[in-house]
Design a protein around this motif. Structure first.
Motif, PDB file in Angstrom:
ATOM      1  N   ASN A  73       0.838  -1.192   0.000  1.00 27.85           N
ATOM      2  CA  ASN A  73       0.000   0.000   0.000  1.00 27.85           C
ATOM      3  C   ASN A  73       0.883   1.257   0.000  1.00 27.85           C
ATOM      4  N   PRO A  74       0.778   2.088  -1.044  1.00 24.23           N
ATOM      5  CA  PRO A  74       1.628   3.281  -1.134  1.00 24.23           C
ATOM      6  C   PRO A  74       1.463   4.249   0.036  1.00 24.23           C
ATOM      7  N   ASP A  75       0.255   4.386   0.558  1.00 26.75           N
ATOM      8  CA  ASP A  75       0.034   5.302   1.681  1.00 26.75           C
ATOM      9  C   ASP A  75       0.752   4.814   2.938  1.00 26.75           C
ATOM     10  N   VAL A  76       0.716   3.523   3.162  1.00 24.21           N
ATOM     11  CA  VAL A  76       1.398   2.957   4.331  1.00 24.21           C
ATOM     12  C   VAL A  76       2.911   3.105   4.168  1.00 24.21           C
ATOM     13  N   ARG A  77       3.419   2.848   2.956  1.00 22.74           N
ATOM     14  CA  ARG A  77       4.862   3.008   2.718  1.00 22.74           C
ATOM     15  C   ARG A  77       5.291   4.466   2.917  1.00 22.74           C
ATOM     16  N   THR A  78       4.431   5.411   2.564  1.00 20.46           N
ATOM     17  CA  THR A  78       4.740   6.832   2.778  1.00 20.46           C
ATOM     18  C   THR A  78       4.870   7.136   4.268  1.00 20.46           C
ATOM     19  N   ARG A  79       3.982   6.557   5.071  1.00 18.47           N
ATOM     20  CA  ARG A  79       4.063   6.772   6.522  1.00 18.47           C
ATOM     21  C   ARG A  79       5.314   6.115   7.100  1.00 18.47           C
ATOM     22  N   ILE A  80       5.667   4.945   6.583  1.00 18.85           N
ATOM     23  CA  ILE A  80       6.886   4.273   7.053  1.00 18.85           C
ATOM     24  C   ILE A  80       8.112   5.090   6.674  1.00 18.85           C
ATOM     25  N   ARG A  81       8.109   5.648   5.459  1.00 21.30           N
ATOM     26  CA  ARG A  81       9.253   6.449   5.000  1.00 21.30           C
ATOM     27  C   ARG A  81       9.522   7.602   5.958  1.00 21.30           C
ATOM     28  N   ALA A  82       8.480   8.234   6.442  1.00 21.68           N
ATOM     29  CA  ALA A  82       8.645   9.362   7.368  1.00 21.68           C
ATOM     30  C   ALA A  82       9.372   8.936   8.643  1.00 21.68           C
ATOM     31  N   ALA A  83       9.193   7.688   9.044  1.00 24.83           N
ATOM     32  CA  ALA A  83       9.827   7.186  10.261  1.00 24.83           C
ATOM     33  C   ALA A  83      11.163   6.499   9.979  1.00 24.83           C
ATOM     34  N   ALA A  84      11.557   6.417   8.711  1.00 22.83           N
ATOM     35  CA  ALA A  84      12.760   5.681   8.317  1.00 22.83           C
ATOM     36  C   ALA A  84      13.762   6.598   7.620  1.00 22.83           C
ATOM     37  N   TRP A  85      14.012   7.720   8.223  1.00 26.99           N
ATOM     38  CA  TRP A  85      15.022   8.658   7.739  1.00 26.99           C
ATOM     39  C   TRP A  85      14.785   9.090   6.292  1.00 26.99           C
ATOM     40  N   ASP A  86      13.508   9.135   5.892  1.00 28.65           N
ATOM     41  CA  ASP A  86      13.114   9.644   4.572  1.00 28.65           C
ATOM     42  C   ASP A  86      13.826   8.940   3.406  1.00 28.65           C
ATOM     43  N   GLN A  87      13.985   7.631   3.527  1.00 31.53           N
ATOM     44  CA  GLN A  87      14.656   6.867   2.472  1.00 31.53           C
ATOM     45  C   GLN A  87      13.702   6.653   1.294  1.00 31.53           C
ATOM     46  N   ALA A  88      14.102   7.106   0.118  1.00 27.78           N
ATOM     47  CA  ALA A  88      13.256   7.028  -1.076  1.00 27.78           C
ATOM     48  C   ALA A  88      12.930   5.588  -1.465  1.00 27.78           C
ATOM     49  N   GLN A  89      13.816   4.649  -1.163  1.00 29.58           N
ATOM     50  CA  GLN A  89      13.572   3.255  -1.542  1.00 29.58           C
ATOM     51  C   GLN A  89      12.272   2.723  -0.961  1.00 29.58           C
ATOM     52  N   ILE A  90      11.871   3.235   0.187  1.00 28.00           N
ATOM     53  CA  ILE A  90      10.668   2.737   0.853  1.00 28.00           C
ATOM     54  C   ILE A  90       9.410   3.038   0.050  1.00 28.00           C
ATOM     55  N   THR A  91       9.373   4.191  -0.590  1.00 27.74           N
ATOM     56  CA  THR A  91       8.194   4.538  -1.381  1.00 27.74           C
ATOM     57  C   THR A  91       8.366   4.216  -2.857  1.00 27.74           C
ATOM     58  N   ASP A  92       9.604   4.078  -3.320  1.00 28.00           N
ATOM     59  CA  ASP A  92       9.838   3.782  -4.737  1.00 28.00           C
ATOM     60  C   ASP A  92       9.690   2.299  -5.071  1.00 28.00           C
ATOM     61  N   CYS A  93       9.834   1.432  -4.080  1.00 29.12           N
ATOM     62  CA  CYS A  93       9.703  -0.010  -4.328  1.00 29.12           C
ATOM     63  C   CYS A  93       8.223  -0.379  -4.470  1.00 29.12           C
ATOM     64  N   SER A  94       7.964  -1.501  -5.103  1.00 27.02           N
ATOM     65  CA  SER A  94       6.566  -1.931  -5.237  1.00 27.02           C
ATOM     66  C   SER A  94       6.084  -2.691  -4.007  1.00 27.02           C
ATOM     67  N   HIS A  95       7.005  -3.348  -3.308  1.00 22.44           N
ATOM     68  CA  HIS A  95       6.669  -4.120  -2.118  1.00 22.44           C
ATOM     69  C   HIS A  95       7.792  -3.928  -1.101  1.00 22.44           C
ATOM     70  N   LEU A  96       7.439  -3.511   0.078  1.00 22.57           N
ATOM     71  CA  LEU A  96       8.405  -3.351   1.153  1.00 22.57           C
ATOM     72  C   LEU A  96       8.279  -4.556   2.077  1.00 22.57           C
ATOM     73  N   LEU A  97       9.379  -5.262   2.304  1.00 19.16           N
ATOM     74  CA  LEU A  97       9.372  -6.404   3.216  1.00 19.16           C
ATOM     75  C   LEU A  97       9.870  -5.938   4.577  1.00 19.16           C
ATOM     76  N   VAL A  98       9.027  -6.068   5.571  1.00 18.26           N
ATOM     77  CA  VAL A  98       9.362  -5.662   6.929  1.00 18.26           C
ATOM     78  C   VAL A  98       9.511  -6.929   7.769  1.00 18.26           C
ATOM     79  N   PHE A  99      10.670  -7.082   8.377  1.00 19.99           N
ATOM     80  CA  PHE A  99      10.911  -8.204   9.274  1.00 19.99           C
ATOM     81  C   PHE A  99      10.723  -7.683  10.700  1.00 19.99           C
ATOM     82  N   ALA A 100       9.680  -8.129  11.360  1.00 23.80           N
ATOM     83  CA  ALA A 100       9.391  -7.720  12.731  1.00 23.80           C
ATOM     84  C   ALA A 100       9.843  -8.850  13.660  1.00 23.80           C
TER      85      ALA A 100
END
Length: 102
Positions: free
Chosen positions: A54-81
């Motif tokens: 979801n692009p909106d969720v990735r945008t919110r994650i990017r804000a918390a991840a030092w504004d890394q463009a890869q987070i919003t530019d990728c099609s799928h972000l894999l998060v290991f919790a």
């Protein structure tokens, strides 16, 4: 014969993604399955894998991840919790889940 070290030498960090391209669903499924099957020291896979497309969720994650463009530019972000603890109850739950699936 190719050695393991030779196979690992190809690795590199992806600096940029092409936002107009997307990982194919079958490729994503193979990646997720490889993560599921990857060995861990405990054999329990002590993490949850979250696939964020979801692009909106990735945008919110990017804000918390030092504004890394890869987070919003990728099609799928894999998060290991990672689990914050390994309790007997959690181990038993994983064994029960494995027994149900098999």
């Amino acid at each position: 014969m190719t050695t393991v070290n030779e196979r690992l030498e190809w690795r590199y960090a992806t600096k940029k993604y092409d936002p107009s391209r997307s990982v194919a669903p079958d490729t994503l499924s193979r990646i997720v399955e490889a993560v599921r099957l990857a060995p861990t020291s405990s054999g329990l896979q002590p993490f949850e894998l979250i696939v964020v497309s979801n692009p909106d969720v990735r945008t919110r994650i990017r804000a918390a991840a030092w504004d890394q463009a890869q987070i919003t530019d990728c099609s799928h972000l894999l998060v290991f919790a990672a689990w914050d603890d390994i309790t007997a109850a959690r181990v038993n739950m994983m064994f029960d889940l494995t027994n149900e699936v098999v």
